[in-house]
Scaffold this motif. Structure first.
Motif, mmCIF file in Angstrom:
data_model
loop_
_atom_site.group_PDB
_atom_site.id
_atom_site.type_symbol
_atom_site.label_atom_id
_atom_site.label_comp_id
_atom_site.label_asym_id
_atom_site.label_seq_id
_atom_site.Cartn_x
_atom_site.Cartn_y
_atom_site.Cartn_z
ATOM 1 N N CYS A 293 3.678 -2.718 -15.832
ATOM 2 C CA CYS A 293 2.812 -2.461 -16.992
ATOM 3 C C CYS A 293 3.079 -3.447 -18.118
ATOM 4 C CB CYS A 293 3.022 -1.033 -17.492
ATOM 5 S SG CYS A 293 2.445 0.243 -16.357
ATOM 6 N N GLU A 294 4.318 -3.834 -18.271
ATOM 7 C CA GLU A 294 4.667 -4.755 -19.361
ATOM 8 C C GLU A 294 4.224 -6.181 -19.065
ATOM 9 O OE1 GLU A 294 8.709 -2.398 -20.822
ATOM 10 O OE2 GLU A 294 8.858 -4.218 -19.605
ATOM 11 N N ASN A 295 4.156 -6.562 -17.802
ATOM 12 C CA ASN A 295 3.875 -7.958 -17.447
ATOM 13 C C ASN A 295 2.400 -8.241 -17.196
ATOM 14 O OD1 ASN A 295 6.616 -8.563 -17.537
ATOM 15 N ND2 ASN A 295 6.922 -8.014 -15.378
ATOM 16 N N ILE A 296 1.570 -7.222 -17.052
ATOM 17 C CA ILE A 296 0.162 -7.466 -16.769
ATOM 18 C C ILE A 296 -0.530 -8.031 -18.006
ATOM 19 C CG2 ILE A 296 -0.611 -5.145 -17.391
ATOM 20 C CD1 ILE A 296 -2.512 -5.298 -14.997
ATOM 21 N N LYS A 297 -1.429 -8.975 -17.817
ATOM 22 C CA LYS A 297 -2.094 -9.663 -18.931
ATOM 23 C C LYS A 297 -3.424 -9.020 -19.292
ATOM 24 C CE LYS A 297 1.214 -12.668 -19.018
ATOM 25 N NZ LYS A 297 2.211 -12.651 -20.118
ATOM 26 N N ASP A 298 -4.106 -8.465 -18.332
ATOM 27 C CA ASP A 298 -5.414 -7.852 -18.570
ATOM 28 C C ASP A 298 -5.211 -6.541 -19.336
ATOM 29 O OD1 ASP A 298 -7.932 -6.741 -18.533
ATOM 30 O OD2 ASP A 298 -8.326 -7.265 -16.447
ATOM 31 N N LYS A 299 -5.754 -6.471 -20.568
ATOM 32 C CA LYS A 299 -5.551 -5.292 -21.412
ATOM 33 C C LYS A 299 -6.173 -4.042 -20.799
ATOM 34 C CE LYS A 299 -3.165 -6.975 -24.788
ATOM 35 N NZ LYS A 299 -1.782 -6.479 -25.038
ATOM 36 N N TYR A 300 -7.342 -4.187 -20.203
ATOM 37 C CA TYR A 300 -7.993 -3.018 -19.620
ATOM 38 C C TYR A 300 -7.161 -2.458 -18.471
ATOM 39 C CZ TYR A 300 -11.296 -0.265 -16.891
ATOM 40 O OH TYR A 300 -11.891 0.748 -16.177
ATOM 41 N N MET A 301 -6.741 -3.344 -17.546
ATOM 42 C CA MET A 301 -5.928 -2.898 -16.433
ATOM 43 C C MET A 301 -4.575 -2.390 -16.906
ATOM 44 S SD MET A 301 -7.568 -3.016 -13.664
ATOM 45 C CE MET A 301 -6.152 -2.721 -12.611
ATOM 46 N N GLN A 302 -4.039 -3.003 -17.970
ATOM 47 C CA GLN A 302 -2.763 -2.541 -18.509
ATOM 48 C C GLN A 302 -2.865 -1.116 -19.033
ATOM 49 O OE1 GLN A 302 -1.209 -4.191 -22.287
ATOM 50 N NE2 GLN A 302 0.611 -4.799 -21.106
ATOM 51 N N ASN A 303 -3.895 -0.827 -19.814
ATOM 52 C CA ASN A 303 -4.077 0.524 -20.339
ATOM 53 C C ASN A 303 -4.259 1.530 -19.198
ATOM 54 O OD1 ASN A 303 -3.922 -0.599 -22.867
ATOM 55 N ND2 ASN A 303 -6.148 -0.630 -23.190
ATOM 56 N N ARG A 304 -4.981 1.121 -18.171
ATOM 57 C CA ARG A 304 -5.229 2.029 -17.045
ATOM 58 C C ARG A 304 -3.933 2.337 -16.296
ATOM 59 N NH1 ARG A 304 -7.014 1.437 -11.568
ATOM 60 N NH2 ARG A 304 -8.366 3.179 -10.936
ATOM 61 N N LEU A 305 -3.129 1.310 -16.055
ATOM 62 C CA LEU A 305 -1.872 1.528 -15.348
ATOM 63 C C LEU A 305 -0.878 2.319 -16.182
ATOM 64 C CD1 LEU A 305 -1.317 -1.911 -13.549
ATOM 65 C CD2 LEU A 305 -2.158 0.224 -12.580
ATOM 66 N N VAL A 306 -0.858 2.095 -17.479
ATOM 67 C CA VAL A 306 0.036 2.846 -18.350
ATOM 68 C C VAL A 306 -0.307 4.327 -18.291
ATOM 69 C CG1 VAL A 306 0.669 3.267 -20.755
ATOM 70 C CG2 VAL A 306 0.599 0.932 -19.873
ATOM 71 N N ARG A 307 -1.591 4.673 -18.315
ATOM 72 C CA ARG A 307 -1.997 6.079 -18.222
ATOM 73 C C ARG A 307 -1.519 6.684 -16.898
ATOM 74 N NH1 ARG A 307 -6.895 3.807 -20.433
ATOM 75 N NH2 ARG A 307 -7.178 4.477 -22.610
ATOM 76 N N LEU A 308 -1.700 5.921 -15.802
ATOM 77 C CA LEU A 308 -1.273 6.427 -14.492
ATOM 78 C C LEU A 308 0.238 6.651 -14.441
ATOM 79 C CD1 LEU A 308 -3.448 4.169 -12.138
ATOM 80 C CD2 LEU A 308 -3.796 6.579 -12.650
ATOM 81 N N VAL A 309 1.013 5.713 -14.986
ATOM 82 C CA VAL A 309 2.466 5.852 -14.973
ATOM 83 C C VAL A 309 2.905 7.042 -15.817
ATOM 84 C CG1 VAL A 309 4.623 4.736 -15.635
ATOM 85 C CG2 VAL A 309 2.860 3.422 -14.474
ATOM 86 N N CYS A 310 2.269 7.220 -16.966
ATOM 87 C CA CYS A 310 2.634 8.346 -17.828
ATOM 88 C C CYS A 310 2.346 9.682 -17.143
ATOM 89 C CB CYS A 310 1.876 8.257 -19.158
ATOM 90 S SG CYS A 310 2.403 6.876 -20.208
ATOM 91 N N VAL A 311 1.209 9.793 -16.500
ATOM 92 C CA VAL A 311 0.877 11.023 -15.766
ATOM 93 C C VAL A 311 1.864 11.230 -14.619
ATOM 94 C CG1 VAL A 311 -0.875 12.152 -14.355
ATOM 95 C CG2 VAL A 311 -1.547 10.920 -16.424
ATOM 96 N N PHE A 312 2.220 10.140 -13.932
ATOM 97 C CA PHE A 312 3.179 10.217 -12.833
ATOM 98 C C PHE A 312 4.541 10.685 -13.321
ATOM 99 C CE2 PHE A 312 6.441 7.769 -10.399
ATOM 100 C CZ PHE A 312 6.360 8.479 -9.225
ATOM 101 N N LEU A 313 5.006 10.151 -14.462
ATOM 102 C CA LEU A 313 6.304 10.547 -14.995
ATOM 103 C C LEU A 313 6.304 11.999 -15.464
ATOM 104 C CD1 LEU A 313 7.271 7.318 -16.981
ATOM 105 C CD2 LEU A 313 8.258 8.125 -14.845
ATOM 106 N N GLN A 314 5.222 12.426 -16.090
ATOM 107 C CA GLN A 314 5.147 13.827 -16.518
ATOM 108 C C GLN A 314 5.172 14.761 -15.312
ATOM 109 O OE1 GLN A 314 2.549 15.066 -19.727
ATOM 110 N NE2 GLN A 314 2.161 12.923 -20.295
ATOM 111 N N SER A 315 4.546 14.338 -14.202
ATOM 112 C CA SER A 315 4.572 15.162 -12.999
ATOM 113 C C SER A 315 5.993 15.269 -12.451
ATOM 114 C CB SER A 315 3.640 14.570 -11.947
ATOM 115 O OG SER A 315 3.748 15.269 -10.724
#
Length: 359
Positions: A293-315
């Motif tokens: 998530c930190e290394n991706i350059k595309d802001k849209y894809m970065q925001n999308r992956l960050v949301r997925l990781v956060c949901v994954f961690l909360q689970s």
């Protein structure tokens, strides 16, 4: 020239020995005799580099070279020489076309200005292979033997001149129709493209019927990332069957090293709820997700992956699969960096709540 051609051969097998012997016996030149005698004994290594003038200067006219037993050398050569028939020994083709017309053998007028050997050959109408210096025996006719008539109890081959219908090959003959063959064929497709639901179910049912089939389906740790991306549900079933295998650590390593995606998160999340995964693997996978998530350059894809990781961690936290205190600093820094995203802010509040609770 003789030295270069036959320096690897012995005196007994060199075809020029008779010629050398004859010249040694007939020549009166001492330098020439000394030079020829070297071919009958041992050739000096510096001979190819020596000029004719240099060789003549090195010869002493008063020195009479010692002549070996030439008859003994001649007998030794005759015993070692290969045996050939008389026709081949001539070195010429023993058969030539014969013409009954005597005028055929009369060549063109030799007194003509344009007369040469080529015109004489053309007048005789000889073929080039008949003038070769290599011996060539005549080609004897060897007719093909006729086929025997088929008996009453034999099956004979049919060779129709015209096919009235196109023959069709039955590709199912001798084919392996077992479940394992079908599963292996579908696995080869599964790592390249998404499979329809019915074909994916065939693989899942096959793995359920034969517990050892997972070891012979053709899947390797190198192919696992492709299977996860194209068919995550099949990847989950395969990894569950491989949990007792000694190679499972290699498959976990392939999951950690692959690029993070929705399908890889889905596979790991399903595995965490189904079996107890090694804590080292889960921690490495979470660290890889945060780094991606930190290394991706595309802001849209970065925001999308960050949301997925956060949901994954909360689970993972909600199901008490991980101890958040082991990754508290790394996850907290991740939430602060992406605090603009709602899911990251929500995860940060969960971390603060857990921080106040005793370990």
């Amino acid at each position: 020239l003789l030295y270069d051609i036959h320096r690897q051969e012995t005196e007994a097998t060199t075809p020029f020995v008779p010629l050398v012997l004859e010249m040694v016996e007939t020549t009166n030149d001492m330098a020439e005799r000394k030079f020829l005698l070297q071919f009958l004994s041992s050739l000096p290594k510096e001979l190819p580099k020596q000029s004719v003038q240099g060789f003549l200067q090195s010869c002493d006219p008063a020195e009479d070279p010692v002549i070996p037993d030439l008859d003994a050398l001649r007998r030794m050569h005759q015993e070692s020489a290969p045996v050939v028939n008389s026709a081949q020994a001539l070195g010429l083709r023993p058969v030539i076309n014969d013409k009954s017309d005597e005028g055929y053998w009369v060549p063109s007028d030799p007194s003509r200005e344009d007369f040469d050997d080529i015109s004489a050959v053309s007048d005789l109408q000889l073929k080039p292979e008949e003038l070769t210096l290599l011996s060539l025996e005549p080609a004897w006719a060897r007719p093909v033997p006729p086929l025997l008539e088929a008996t009453v109890d034999e099956v004979f081959w049919l060779s129709p001149s015209q096919l009235l219908s196109e023959p069709l090959w039955d590709y199912t003959m001798c084919a392996d129709t077992s479940l394992g063959a079908e599963v292996r064929e579908l696995f080869a497709k599964a790592v390249k493209t998404p499979l329809p639901a019915d074909q994916a179910q065939v693989i899942i049912d096959g793995l359920g019927q034969d517990v050892k089939l997972v070891y012979h389906c053709g899947l390797t740790p190198k192919k696992l990332p492709e299977l996860v991306e194209h068919n995550p549900q099949i990847a989950i079933e395969v990894l569950l069957k491989l949990m007792g295998s000694s190679q499972i650590s290699n498959y976990f390593q392939a999951l950690v090293n692959m690029d993070m995606s929705l399908h890889s998160l889905e596979v790991v999340n399903k595995l965490t709820t189904a079996v107890d995964l090694p804590h080292e693997f889960i921690h490495l996978y979470i660290s890889n997700c945060i780094s991606s998530c930190e290394n991706i350059k595309d802001k849209y894809m970065q925001n999308r992956l960050v949301r997925l990781v956060c949901v994954f961690l909360q689970s993972l936290i909600r199901n008490k699969i991980i101890n958040v205190h082991d990754l508290f600093i790394e996850v907290q820094a991740f939430c602060i960096e992406f605090s603009r995203i709602k899911e990251a802010a929500s995860l940060f509040r969960v971390l603060k709540t857990l921080e106040q609770q005793p370990r």
